[in-house]
Design a protein around this motif. Structure first.
Motif: not given
Length: 199
Positions: A36-38, A109-113
């Protein structure tokens, strides 16, 4: 007590139900990572998280799987850019005769871009000059440094860069940090006939 009595012992088969064999949860499949986006709130993130996970229970030949609802917990999730969070999820109702004595939880896991934007360049008249972006990409992350370069054709000169009609730079080479989606327009005009005129 006198007299003869015939005593009969009567036995009935006991209808005892044999104990039901319970199976314990042995593992939970990890869903694919979510990106997801920051700035994405946990409430918005939940829309992207799977609502069901695959649970394994029993061992050996009696091992089985089932899809079980999961409730994800916020934990330390804050939606900060360039971080990867691991969220835990509590299992919902398990199949009949399945237990979770180890209290296993689902994990994802959730990656924030960084937020991504598009930068477009245009000219007021393509006969007067050309423009280019460096680097030239379909999208840019927040904080990326981009240089827009305008080159006037013969007989014309560069005036300025504008965004939504407002001048942002009078330099033909304009370097800036990306913080939003925008369209940069390079404005050219006919050069004066005076040969001593500045570029």
């Amino acid at each position: 007590v006198s007299g003869n009595y015939a005593l009969t012992a009567k036995f009935e088969k006991d209808n005892v139900t044999p104990p039901v064999e319970t199976k314990d949860v042995t593992s939970i499949d990890k869903p694919e990572k979510v990106t997801v986006e920051e700035g994405t709130t946990f409430e918005d993130l939940k829309k992207d998280l799977p609502k069901i996970v695959t649970v394994h229970f029993g061992e050996g030949e009696k091992a089985e799987t089932a899809d079980v609802e999961v409730t994800w917990e916020k934990g330390e999730y804050k939606g900060e850019a360039e971080k990867t969070y691991t969220l835990s999820g509590t299992l919902g109702k398990l199949p009949e005769n399945v237990t979770n004595t180890k209290n296993l939880k689902a994990e994802i896991k959730v990656e924030v871009t960084k937020k991504e934007y598009t930068i477009t360049v245009s000219v007021n008249d393509s006969k007067m000059g050309t423009v280019k972006l460096n680097p030239e990409k379909d999208s840019y992350k927040e904080g990326d440094v981009v240089t827009a370069t305008a080159a006037a054709k013969e007989g014309y000169k560069f005036v300025n860069w504008t965004v939504d009609g407002k001048a942002v730079s009078d330099k033909a080479e304009f370097t800036f940090k990306v913080d939003r989606t925008l369209t940069l327009k390079a404005n050219f005009e006919k050069a004066a006939e005076n040969p001593n005129q500045e570029d």
